[in-house]
Design a protein around this motif. Structure first.
Motif, mmCIF file in Angstrom:
data_model
loop_
_atom_site.group_PDB
_atom_site.id
_atom_site.type_symbol
_atom_site.label_atom_id
_atom_site.label_comp_id
_atom_site.label_asym_id
_atom_site.label_seq_id
_atom_site.Cartn_x
_atom_site.Cartn_y
_atom_site.Cartn_z
ATOM 1 N N SER A 155 -9.912 102.061 -24.009
ATOM 2 C CA SER A 155 -9.032 102.863 -24.859
ATOM 3 C C SER A 155 -9.620 103.192 -26.228
ATOM 4 O O SER A 155 -8.970 103.879 -27.003
ATOM 5 C CB SER A 155 -7.679 102.150 -25.023
ATOM 6 O OG SER A 155 -7.864 100.848 -25.517
ATOM 7 N N TYR A 168 -0.324 105.826 -19.740
ATOM 8 C CA TYR A 168 -0.724 105.978 -18.342
ATOM 9 C C TYR A 168 -1.602 107.207 -18.181
ATOM 10 O O TYR A 168 -1.411 108.213 -18.880
ATOM 11 C CB TYR A 168 0.501 106.154 -17.429
ATOM 12 C CG TYR A 168 1.319 104.894 -17.313
ATOM 13 C CD1 TYR A 168 1.071 103.976 -16.313
ATOM 14 C CD2 TYR A 168 2.333 104.638 -18.227
ATOM 15 C CE1 TYR A 168 1.812 102.819 -16.216
ATOM 16 C CE2 TYR A 168 3.080 103.476 -18.140
ATOM 17 C CZ TYR A 168 2.811 102.565 -17.132
ATOM 18 O OH TYR A 168 3.547 101.423 -17.057
ATOM 19 N N VAL A 169 -2.536 107.115 -17.251
ATOM 20 C CA VAL A 169 -3.377 108.265 -16.913
ATOM 21 C C VAL A 169 -3.425 108.374 -15.397
ATOM 22 O O VAL A 169 -3.126 107.425 -14.682
ATOM 23 C CB VAL A 169 -4.819 108.137 -17.466
ATOM 24 C CG1 VAL A 169 -4.828 108.165 -18.979
ATOM 25 C CG2 VAL A 169 -5.518 106.900 -16.930
ATOM 26 N N ASN A 171 -3.849 110.198 -25.142
ATOM 27 C CA ASN A 171 -2.686 109.727 -24.405
ATOM 28 C C ASN A 171 -1.652 109.092 -25.314
ATOM 29 O O ASN A 171 -1.972 108.312 -26.193
ATOM 30 C CB ASN A 171 -3.142 108.728 -23.350
ATOM 31 C CG ASN A 171 -2.053 108.391 -22.394
ATOM 32 O OD1 ASN A 171 -1.113 107.708 -22.757
ATOM 33 N ND2 ASN A 171 -2.173 108.872 -21.178
ATOM 34 N N GLN A 172 -0.399 109.423 -25.079
ATOM 35 C CA GLN A 172 0.721 108.859 -25.840
ATOM 36 C C GLN A 172 1.587 107.934 -24.990
ATOM 37 O O GLN A 172 2.302 107.101 -25.516
ATOM 38 C CB GLN A 172 1.607 109.988 -26.392
ATOM 39 C CG GLN A 172 0.883 110.954 -27.295
ATOM 40 C CD GLN A 172 0.409 110.297 -28.574
ATOM 41 O OE1 GLN A 172 1.142 109.543 -29.190
ATOM 42 N NE2 GLN A 172 -0.828 110.566 -28.952
ATOM 43 N N GLU A 173 1.551 108.083 -23.681
ATOM 44 C CA GLU A 173 2.456 107.374 -22.780
ATOM 45 C C GLU A 173 1.909 106.050 -22.260
ATOM 46 O O GLU A 173 2.663 105.238 -21.741
ATOM 47 C CB GLU A 173 2.817 108.269 -21.589
ATOM 48 C CG GLU A 173 3.446 109.588 -21.977
ATOM 49 C CD GLU A 173 4.750 109.400 -22.742
ATOM 50 O OE1 GLU A 173 5.529 108.502 -22.415
ATOM 51 O OE2 GLU A 173 4.964 110.164 -23.697
ATOM 52 N N PRO A 207 -3.738 112.613 -18.490
ATOM 53 C CA PRO A 207 -4.303 113.207 -19.692
ATOM 54 C C PRO A 207 -5.482 112.379 -20.183
ATOM 55 O O PRO A 207 -5.677 111.253 -19.727
ATOM 56 C CB PRO A 207 -3.139 113.166 -20.687
ATOM 57 C CG PRO A 207 -2.281 112.043 -20.237
ATOM 58 C CD PRO A 207 -2.453 111.967 -18.750
ATOM 59 N N SER A 208 -6.225 112.929 -21.084
ATOM 60 C CA SER A 208 -7.372 112.230 -21.641
ATOM 61 C C SER A 208 -6.918 110.907 -22.251
ATOM 62 O O SER A 208 -5.860 110.834 -22.865
ATOM 63 C CB SER A 208 -8.018 113.115 -22.713
ATOM 64 O OG SER A 208 -9.041 112.409 -23.362
ATOM 65 N N ILE A 209 -7.705 109.871 -22.085
ATOM 66 C CA ILE A 209 -7.338 108.547 -22.593
ATOM 67 C C ILE A 209 -7.143 108.571 -24.104
ATOM 68 O O ILE A 209 -6.165 108.039 -24.622
ATOM 69 C CB ILE A 209 -8.391 107.496 -22.192
ATOM 70 C CG1 ILE A 209 -8.390 107.318 -20.680
ATOM 71 C CG2 ILE A 209 -8.141 106.166 -22.894
ATOM 72 C CD1 ILE A 209 -9.535 106.496 -20.136
#
Length: 123
Positions: free
Chosen positions: A41, A71-72, A67-69, A62-64
């Motif tokens: 991360s 999860y990818v 990322n806001q959530e 989404p791109s690591i």
């Protein structure tokens, strides 16, 4: 990067088109491989991880680093889902036509769970 290679090999072995991961799970894999301070991360590690997967035909969305959530999803770039996501993400000069064509081909595709053969229709 060992973790990215392992994930790509796993997805290839099981012929997966996509798989979701918690970033914390990827961090744990990285720590197990490279030591306690290693994390996927962080900015440079995230770029390396995504680049290594991309070289093997996979995309992280989404791109690591963006990322806001937490999860990818890692998906095969050349899969139907990969083509669809790319069509949505990168509009381009002929993007609407390409997206429309892709959506039409997906809606025409036969689904094995609803396919009916000729013999059962005649009966």
């Amino acid at each position: 990067m060992a973790v990215a290679r392992e994930l790509a090999n796993y997805m290839n072995a099981w012929r997966l088109a996509f798989k979701s991961y918690a970033i914390s799970e990827l961090d744990a894999m990285m720590k197990a491989t490279a030591g306690d301070g290693a994390r996927v991360s962080t900015g440079t590690a995230a770029e390396s991880f995504e680049s290594c997967l991309q070289e093997r035909g996979f995309v992280v969305f989404p791109s690591i680093k963006d990322n806001q959530e937490g999860y990818v999803r890692i998906y095969r770039a050349s899969s139907k889902i990969g083509n669809l996501l790319s069509a949505f993400r990168y509009p381009g000069p002929n993007g609407d036509n390409e997206l429309s064509s892709l959506l039409s081909s997906l809606s025409r595709a036969r689904r094995p769970d609803v396919a009916v053969n000729d013999e059962s229709e005649a009966g």
